[in-house]
Scaffold this motif. Structure first.
Motif, PDB file in Angstrom:
ATOM      1  N   ALA A   1       0.841  -1.203   0.000  1.00 63.00           N
ATOM      2  CA  ALA A   1       0.000   0.000   0.000  1.00 63.00           C
ATOM      3  C   ALA A   1       0.876   1.253   0.000  1.00 63.00           C
ATOM      4  O   ALA A   1       1.297   1.743   1.051  1.00 63.00           O
TER       5      ALA A   1
ATOM      6  N   HIS B   1      -4.025   2.631   1.056  1.00 63.16           N
ATOM      7  CA  HIS B   1      -4.708   1.995   2.185  1.00 63.16           C
ATOM      8  C   HIS B   1      -6.224   2.031   2.006  1.00 63.16           C
ATOM      9  O   HIS B   1      -6.945   1.212   2.572  1.00 63.16           O
TER      10      HIS B   1
ATOM     11  N   ILE C   1      -7.526  -1.429   0.556  1.00 60.60           N
ATOM     12  CA  ILE C   1      -7.174  -2.708   1.170  1.00 60.60           C
ATOM     13  C   ILE C   1      -8.361  -3.674   1.176  1.00 60.60           C
ATOM     14  O   ILE C   1      -8.209  -4.874   0.894  1.00 60.60           O
TER      15      ILE C   1
ATOM     16  N   VAL D   1       1.590  -2.457   4.977  1.00 59.90           N
ATOM     17  CA  VAL D   1       0.887  -1.207   5.258  1.00 59.90           C
ATOM     18  C   VAL D   1       1.686  -0.342   6.226  1.00 59.90           C
ATOM     19  O   VAL D   1       2.578  -0.833   6.928  1.00 59.90           O
TER      20      VAL D   1
ATOM     21  N   THR E   1      -5.974  -0.124   8.171  1.00 59.54           N
ATOM     22  CA  THR E   1      -5.826  -1.529   7.784  1.00 59.54           C
ATOM     23  C   THR E   1      -6.731  -2.424   8.615  1.00 59.54           C
ATOM     24  O   THR E   1      -7.447  -3.285   8.076  1.00 59.54           O
TER      25      THR E   1
END
Length: 492
Positions: free
Chosen positions: A44, A53, A56, A69, A75
């Motif tokens: 990311a 992000h 995700i 991340v 996340t």
């Protein structure tokens, strides 16, 4: 790519697993949420206008097995209903991508790793070196011109695990990018094709010396057995002394002047048919024929030969490999459609490469009714040299007596101005014949220059400018999208 375990990845990127199972394995790497496949690791990255992000949850549904991340809360929120996706937390996801690329590269157990850099000519030189080394080693190369901190790691993950040697193109995207690439690649030998004014925007005060220092950081992992091959026809590389700069290894000088280890002579430019030249090494001269256009490729090809010979090839083997080279598309790529020759050099540009491409154009014969046409666009990353660089291109186009020059783009107005200034300096009679597009004609030679603000304006009318028997050069920096002009020209 080879399968990587979660523990390998976590260790390589110095991260911490914050979610998901610990027994995950991945067999692909992606930084683009739109291309994630089943079994991939998604990294990311933070962009200027987007935060990966935010995607995700999407990549988890696409089959990603793990994510790297730097935003823990985003996340965890995105994966609260996805229990089969592992998440690795790091401070900097771009650095993690580079760290993982370096780990993967060293896990391949390659005998040799070579780097190729320079202001222009990197991709062609990479292609030449890869072909030369293939005569002795199972050799892999980075693809296209993916030479940045974003693109090169992804190329590394795609390298054939059975290879013995890798040739990786390494470019500058900011002041520190070459150091980051050097940390990842750790090449034992390198080529620097030249130091020009490309990337000047990153070095407004140091100018070319700043570019040289940045390029030389590619040698930071050199030892006494390492080799750096440089083009000594380039003024700043001609004076290079490794010891003065605290660089280990041996310097190989390649060029047309005195003191070269590999001496080039007798270059004949046959336009789109290619080039011929002689190369002298250890008092023996070899004749070389390349079916690849561009007189500058005598230097780029000879740099590849020099490095190949330094790594165990005979001159005969190196030259055989050189002559087999297939160049990456959109670099002096010659096409012929409807009786029109098209020189597609649309991928990138710098003033020096513009000059060389115009030479190739004018060394290509046209029919009695045919004419030479150059479609020239904006050059990026010139910084304080932006106006002067474009004006120089225009002046050169005038002196080459190109039949029609189409200058395209905001900065290319300076190409138009440089053409006009050169004509006035030579005392020619120039006549304005149109305002939009702006057209000047040289009454003494019949040559003309036209200015268009956008590539779209040219795409729509380019076929009205060309006829059977013509030869057309199309060249600009990649962001100009001149491949669209080539596509329009080649439509049946």
């Amino acid at each position: 790519m080879k399968t990587l375990t979660l523990s390998e990845i976590t260790s390589a990127v110095k991260g911490t697993v914050i979610a998901g199972p610990c027994d995950v394995q991945v067999d692909g790497i992606s930084t683009d949420s739109r291309t994630v496949k089943e079994g991939d690791l998604f990294v990311a990255l933070l962009g200027a206008r987007s935060d990966a992000h935010d995607y995700i949850g999407q990549v988890a549904k696409s089959g990603a097995k793990a994510v790297i991340v730097s935003d823990e809360q985003k996340t965890l929120d995105a994966l609260k209903d996805e229990k089969n996706v592992a998440a690795i937390l790091v401070e900097d996801t771009l650095q993690a991508l580079l760290d993982l690329g370096g780990y993967y590269l060293r896990s391949l157990g390659l005998k040799h790793v070579f780097g190729v850099t320079g202001s222009v000519g990197k991709t062609s030189t990479k292609d030449f070196l890869g072909s030369v080394l293939s005569e002795k080693y199972r050799t892999v190369c980075s693809t296209k011109n993916h030479n940045s901190v974003y693109g090169l790691p992804l190329c590394i993950f795609e390298l054939d695990p059975g290879a013995e040697a890798a040739v990786l193109e390494m470019g500058i995207t900011d002041r520190d990018s070459m150091s980051k690439l050097a940390d990842m690649v750790r090449p034992e030998a390198c080529v620097i094709s030249n130091i020009g004014i490309s990337h000047m925007e990153f070095f407004p005060e140091e100018k070319r010396e700043g570019i040289l220092k940045a390029k030389l950081s590619v040698t930071r992992y050199f030892d006494e057995d390492s080799v750096l091959a440089v083009n000594t026809d380039n003024d700043i590389l001609r004076e290079l002394d490794l010891r003065e700069r605290g660089i280990k290894g041996r310097l190989l000088k390649v060029g047309t002047g005195p003191g070269c280890d590999f001496l080039i002579s007798g270059v004949t430019d046959r336009g789109t048919e290619g080039i011929e030249f002689s190369l002298t090494y250890e008092k023996k001269t070899y004749n070389i024929k390349l079916g690849i256009p561009g007189a500058h490729n005598a230097l780029n090809g000879s740099l590849a030969v020099a490095l190949g010979v330094s790594y165990g090839l005979t001159m005969e083997e190196a030259i055989r490999g050189l002559e087999k080279t297939e160049i990456t598309e959109h670099r002096l790529d010659v096409k012929e459609v409807r009786g029109i020759k098209i020189i597609d050099d649309s991928y990138n540009a710098a003033p020096d490469s513009m000059f060389s491409a115009m030479n190739t154009l004018m060394n290509t014969p046209v029919t009695e009714e045919g004419k030479h046409i150059a479609v020239l666009g904006d050059i990026g990353e010139l910084g304080t040299e932006r106006e002067a660089g474009h004006r120089a291109v225009g002046a050169y186009a005038f002196t080459k007596r190109i039949g029609t020059v189409l200058a395209v783009g905001k900065d290319s107005k300076y190409i138009f101005d440089g053409w006009m200034d050169a004509g006035l300096k030579e005392g020619h009679h120039l006549k304005k014949v149109n305002e939009v597009p702006l057209i000047l004609v040289d009454n003494d030679t019949g040559c003309a220059v036209e200015y268009f603000e956008t590539a779209d304006m040219v795409i729509n009318g380019i076929r009205d400018h060309v006829s059977p028997g013509d030869c057309v050069l199309v060249k600009a920096s990649h962001f100009m999208g001149f491949d669209r002009i080539v596509a329009r020209l080649t439509e049946e």
